[in-house]
Design a protein around this motif. Structure first.
Motif, PDB file in Angstrom:
ATOM      1  N   GLU A 186       0.866  -1.168   0.000  1.00 23.85           N
ATOM      2  CA  GLU A 186       0.000   0.000   0.000  1.00 23.85           C
ATOM      3  C   GLU A 186       0.902   1.216   0.000  1.00 23.85           C
ATOM      4  OE1 GLU A 186      -3.367   1.079   2.942  1.00 23.85           O
ATOM      5  OE2 GLU A 186      -3.442  -1.090   2.494  1.00 23.85           O
ATOM      6  N   GLN A 191       4.020   8.382  -2.883  1.00 18.31           N
ATOM      7  CA  GLN A 191       4.510   7.208  -3.608  1.00 18.31           C
ATOM      8  C   GLN A 191       3.545   6.843  -4.743  1.00 18.31           C
ATOM      9  OE1 GLN A 191       4.852   4.474  -0.234  1.00 18.31           O
ATOM     10  NE2 GLN A 191       7.052   4.291  -0.621  1.00 18.31           N
ATOM     11  N   GLY A 217      15.095   7.190   2.892  1.00 17.31           N
ATOM     12  CA  GLY A 217      14.039   6.538   3.666  1.00 17.31           C
ATOM     13  C   GLY A 217      12.627   6.858   3.186  1.00 17.31           C
ATOM     14  N   GLY A 219      11.148   5.624   0.622  1.00 20.25           N
ATOM     15  CA  GLY A 219      10.484   4.500  -0.028  1.00 20.25           C
ATOM     16  C   GLY A 219      10.559   4.553  -1.542  1.00 20.25           C
ATOM     17  N   LYS A 220      11.725   4.931  -2.050  1.00 23.39           N
ATOM     18  CA  LYS A 220      11.904   5.016  -3.499  1.00 23.39           C
ATOM     19  C   LYS A 220      11.853   3.631  -4.135  1.00 23.39           C
ATOM     20  CE  LYS A 220      15.812   7.549  -2.943  1.00 23.39           C
ATOM     21  NZ  LYS A 220      15.757   7.908  -1.514  1.00 23.39           N
ATOM     22  N   THR A 221      12.387   2.636  -3.402  1.00 20.62           N
ATOM     23  CA  THR A 221      12.410   1.282  -3.963  1.00 20.62           C
ATOM     24  C   THR A 221      10.995   0.781  -4.248  1.00 20.62           C
ATOM     25  OG1 THR A 221      14.315   0.968  -2.539  1.00 20.62           O
ATOM     26  CG2 THR A 221      13.444  -0.983  -3.634  1.00 20.62           C
ATOM     27  N   ARG A 254      14.584  -8.186  -0.749  1.00 18.40           N
ATOM     28  CA  ARG A 254      13.493  -7.228  -0.781  1.00 18.40           C
ATOM     29  C   ARG A 254      12.662  -7.406  -2.048  1.00 18.40           C
ATOM     30  NH1 ARG A 254      14.623  -0.964   0.554  1.00 18.40           N
ATOM     31  NH2 ARG A 254      12.452  -0.362   0.272  1.00 18.40           N
ATOM     32  N   TYR A 371       9.037   7.565   4.584  1.00 21.50           N
ATOM     33  CA  TYR A 371       7.864   6.706   4.631  1.00 21.50           C
ATOM     34  C   TYR A 371       7.379   6.537   6.066  1.00 21.50           C
ATOM     35  CZ  TYR A 371       4.702   2.857   4.302  1.00 21.50           C
ATOM     36  OH  TYR A 371       3.591   2.085   4.415  1.00 21.50           O
TER      37      TYR A 371
HETATM   38  P1  ADP Z   1      14.865   4.948   0.222  1.00 20.14           P
HETATM   39  O1  ADP Z   1      15.378   3.970  -0.800  1.00 20.14           O
HETATM   40  O2  ADP Z   1      14.020   6.025  -0.350  1.00 20.14           O
HETATM   41  O3  ADP Z   1      15.932   5.457   1.145  1.00 20.14           O
HETATM   42  P2  ADP Z   1      13.463   2.665   1.148  1.00 20.14           P
HETATM   43  O4  ADP Z   1      12.877   2.309  -0.166  1.00 20.14           O
HETATM   44  O5  ADP Z   1      14.626   1.889   1.651  1.00 20.14           O
HETATM   45  O6  ADP Z   1      13.845   4.180   1.152  1.00 20.14           O
HETATM   46  O7  ADP Z   1      12.285   2.628   2.217  1.00 20.14           O
HETATM   47  C1  ADP Z   1      12.489   2.899   3.596  1.00 20.14           C
HETATM   48  C2  ADP Z   1      11.706   1.923   4.461  1.00 20.14           C
HETATM   49  O8  ADP Z   1      10.302   2.144   4.356  1.00 20.14           O
HETATM   50  C3  ADP Z   1      11.929   0.481   4.085  1.00 20.14           C
HETATM   51  O9  ADP Z   1      12.013  -0.304   5.241  1.00 20.14           O
HETATM   52  C4  ADP Z   1      10.694   0.115   3.292  1.00 20.14           C
HETATM   53  O10 ADP Z   1      10.422  -1.251   3.350  1.00 20.14           O
HETATM   54  C5  ADP Z   1       9.639   0.940   3.975  1.00 20.14           C
HETATM   55  N1  ADP Z   1       8.549   1.286   3.032  1.00 20.14           N
HETATM   56  C6  ADP Z   1       8.611   2.214   2.058  1.00 20.14           C
HETATM   57  N2  ADP Z   1       7.452   2.294   1.395  1.00 20.14           N
HETATM   58  C7  ADP Z   1       6.609   1.380   1.948  1.00 20.14           C
HETATM   59  C8  ADP Z   1       5.248   0.992   1.715  1.00 20.14           C
HETATM   60  N3  ADP Z   1       4.538   1.583   0.766  1.00 20.14           N
HETATM   61  N4  ADP Z   1       4.740   0.036   2.501  1.00 20.14           N
HETATM   62  C9  ADP Z   1       5.466  -0.535   3.479  1.00 20.14           C
HETATM   63  N5  ADP Z   1       6.746  -0.202   3.757  1.00 20.14           N
HETATM   64  C10 ADP Z   1       7.332   0.740   3.015  1.00 20.14           C
END
Ligand code: ADP
Ligand code: ZN
Length: 720
Positions: A186, A191, A217, A219-221, A254, A371
């Motif tokens: 979600e 995002q 942090g 949640g770019k991934t 992941r 996030y």
């Molecule tokens: P970034 O790459 O932007 O530094 P991450 O993608 O590593 O950030 O996300 C940071 C944390 O937030 C991770 O633990 C990720 O699993 C969690 N997260 C991000 N978006 C979501 C989401 N939509 N639902 C659940 N967890 C999320």
């Protein structure tokens, strides 16, 4: 069919394809075996084959291979990179073909199992094998030998005598298809809107470059995974580039959490057989998602629709040996050739990318909050002029207090110092003598854990001498300044009960150990981490609350036009490791220059201020991306011959109003691996074809004889 001429490029240091005769119909990209001298070489049919009739002198192609052909788009990419970087075309092809042995069909793996027959003569080794396999299960031959601690010959003997039977094992699968709907997350509103944009870009089926710009942090991934999901639904292919293989395990997991399966992997640590099968699976379209290092850009995707570059600003994307290319720029080129969607990811984009986004060439998608909802850490400066550490220490009292408070709360602290080893400098207390590398113009760095002095440029190492080679005083070497190993001593003395860990790329145990250690930090098995830039990149350490930068000024002191940018990115990334899940993350920055623009921007959390001033100063100085730059490095076994050839080169440069030539000057690293080095730097306005100019210049230059070597580095990142 009449014989015709076909051009074949071989993966060697040649710039042009060779002509051969063939009676088969061959099209560009096809892989063929050809005679070359008195050998056989594997090459690729190249476009532009002459229409001229075959002359008797030409040799014939030996055979067309069974491998899938290289897609035309990859052939064009190779041409493009060769033209731009001035690397010999064959050497660029080599990156796509690697060693032809890797193309070899995956050799069958043989498994063995017991038959129940006893061998006529029982030895201890044989008994060990039989008891290992007693349960009747099939095991690969090499595994059985290894686990029983016997040589493969013992296994062969048992097969010959009928005590074991050999069975061909089914090939291990490279990557099962990921499932777009496996665990759909979600997304929060920011995002969601970024993911929608990317999905639309993929659906548009045309070239676009997108910058996914989000704080650490945010949640770019998860966002770009939605673009990957769209690719999976369309049954097309995606490539995800990562700067560091140490990061890939966590990434692969992941990915599997989201899509049910891991993607295929591509980097130098993959075993040859698996590489061969991966290569083929990608060419045939059986593999849909690849995660890899920059070399994955040269894989033969047949329907590449998405290229993601995580941490796009990372210097590891520039290859500094062989073909000097920047994977970010070449990803954009491949994206345009493939009409694919390119997504660059960063919290601190490179100046080039930021500028492209500001000018609308790249589309910016922004995530401005974490996030978890926590704030990006508060940063404070510790002015080393006013509140520095006591003599012989590197941690100031304020930082030490903060570490103590953090670990008392059961949280983790990270101390960042970008210096491997024990001390950057070691010298003789009585005469000042310093140990020098035998191959390079560098000082040796003491690595106390390994009990060696090490050259960070060529890897030369030796045991620390018992007495000074110059004045013969015994035990006279003293360390000056801190490396991570020395910092650890100080931490252990101050916090004897804390669990400390040094994370640095050169610890014994290699990549596996680093992965295990990163895991330990994630699992909170460590209280205080002391790390080099290895810890800065992309890691998510949930328990990390405090980051202390030991020497924030370290990267600013080189005469490198990108020093400010690099320092800003690196420190921003490191500090971004703190407080990712729990509020109250904190960063302390030890510096002698709190007023420096980089420090001020970091402390104020004002990213735009940094980009504004850095972009303006680059523009004013005509530095990239506002001007072009090519470095030419001349090296030779003897210093004078490198110098005199560099001078001849400079004198032979064609006059042009657009080009400025600087140098030759002796390189800051004047000798590496026994070669003396001189540098020339040519610059031009952005709209000038500087690669073309340098090609013509070097083609007409006096030949480089003997041990002389001329290296061209277009868009240099390193000026050493
Ligand atoms: P970034 O790459 O932007 O530094 P991450 O993608 O590593 O950030 O996300 C940071 C944390 O937030 C991770 O633990 C990720 O699993 C969690 N997260 C991000 N978006 C979501 C989401 N939509 N639902 C659940 N967890 C999320
Ligand atoms: Zn060396």
């Amino acid at each position: 069919m009449a014989e015709r001429i076909v051009d074949v490029l071989v993966p060697l240091a040649v710039d042009r394809p060779y002509s051969y005769k063939t009676s088969e119909a061959l099209s560009p990209g096809e892989i063929v075996h050809v005679p070359l001298g008195n050998r056989e070489e594997t090459g690729v049919v190249w476009p532009g084959s002459g229409e001229a009739p075959a002359t008797a002198k030409l040799k014939s192609i030996i055979a067309k291979s069974d491998y899938p052909r290289l897609p035309l788009e990859l052939v064009k990419l190779i041409d493009w990179i060769a033209d731009y970087t001035l690397a010999p075309r064959g050497m660029v092809l080599r990156m796509a073909l690697r060693r032809s042995s890797e193309l070899g069909a995956a050799r069958e793996k043989i498994g063995v199992r017991v038959t129940g027959l006893k061998p006529p003569r029982m030895t201890e080794a044989r008994a060990r094998v039989l008891s290992l396999l007693e349960n009747g299960l099939l095991r690969s031959k090499s595994e059985a030998a290894e686990e029983a601690g016997v040589s493969p010959g013992v296994i062969d003997g048992l097969i010959d005598q009928g005590a074991l039977e050999a069975v061909a094992l089914p090939p291990e699968s490279i990557a099962l298809p990921p499932d777009a709907g496996f665990a759909v997350p979600e997304l929060n509103p920011a995002q969601t809107s970024a993911a929608n944009e990317l999905r639309d870009a993929v659906r548009a089926r045309k070239f676009s470059v997108n910058l996914l710009d989000g704080v650490t942090g945010s949640g770019k991934t998860e966002v770009y995974f939605e673009a990957v999901a769209e690719i999976l639904k369309q049954n097309r292919q995606a490539l995800i580039l990562l700067p560091e293989i140490a990061l890939t395990t966590r990434f692969l997991d992941r990915f599997a959490e989201r899509f049910g399966e891991r993607p295929a992997e591509w980097h130098s640590a993959i075993a040859p057989r698996k590489r061969a099968r991966t290569w083929e699976g990608i060419a045939k379209g059986e593999i849909s998602v690849v995660a890899g290092a920059r070399s994955a850009l040269f894989l033969p995707f047949n329907d590449l629709a998405l290229i993601v570059l995580d941490e796009e600003h990372d210097p590891a994307y520039k290859q500094e040996d062989g073909v000097h290319y920047h994977a970010r720029d070449m990803a954009v080129v491949r994206g345009s050739l493939a009409q694919a969607t390119v997504v660059l990811i960063s919290a601190t984009p490179s100046i080039e990318t930021e500028n492209n986004a500001r000018r609308g060439r790249y589309k910016r998608l922004q995530l401005s909050e974490r996030y978890s909802g926590t704030e990006v850490p508060q940063l404070e400066a510790i002015d080393l002029k006013k509140e520095g550490p006591r003599k012989g220490r590197w941690i100031s009292p304020r930082l030490e207090t903060a570490i103590g408070e953090t670990i008392t709360r059961g949280e983790q602290a990270l101390l960042f110092l970008n210096r491997r080893g024990y001390a950057p400098l070691t010298l003789c207390r009585s005469c000042g003598f310093r140990m020098r590398c035998v191959n390079c113009d560098t000082w040796l760095v003491e690595h106390r854990y390994r009990k060696r002095l090490v050259c960070h440029h060529c890897g030369f190492d030796m045991p620390p001498p018992q007495h000074c080679p110059k004045c013969e005083t015994p035990d006279s070497f003293v360390p000056i300044g801190p490396g991570v190993e020395r910092l650890e001593e100080e931490v252990r003395a101050a916090f004897p009960d804390a669990r400390t860990l040094v994370l640095s790329s050169d610890m014994a145990g290699g990549i596996e150990r680093i992965r295990a250690e990163l895991e330990a930090v994630t699992n909170r098995d460590v209280d205080i981490v002391i790390g080099t830039q290895l810890v800065a990149k992309g890691h998510h350490f949930p328990g990390l609350a405090l980051v202390g930068i030991i020497d924030a000024d370290l990267g600013l002191n080189y005469g490198d036009p990108r020093a400010a940018e690099r320092t800003f990115q690196l420190l921003h990334q490191v500090v971004g490791r703190a407080g990712r899940e729990k509020a109250g993350g904190r960063g302390l920055l030890q510096t002698y220059q709190p007023e420096h623009p980089v420090m001020k921007a970091l402390l104020a959390g004002d990213r735009d201020a940094f980009y504004d001033s850095e972009i303006a100063s680059r523009e004013e100085a005509h530095l990239p991306p506002f001007g072009r730059m090519v470095a030419v490095i001349v090296s030779a076994k003897e210093g004078p011959s490198a110098e005199s050839y560099a001078r001849k080169l400079a004198a032979s440069a064609p006059l042009s109003d657009d080009v400025r030539l600087l140098g030759p000057a002796e390189a800051p690293l004047s000798m590496i691996r026994g070669r003396h080095r001189w540098r020339l730097l040519v610059t031009s306005p952005r709209n000038f074809d500087l690669s073309h100019y340098v090609r013509q210049w070097l083609a007409a230059a006096p030949p480089a004889r003997g041990s002389l070597r001329v290296q061209v580095d277009v868009d240099p990142q390193s000026f050493l």
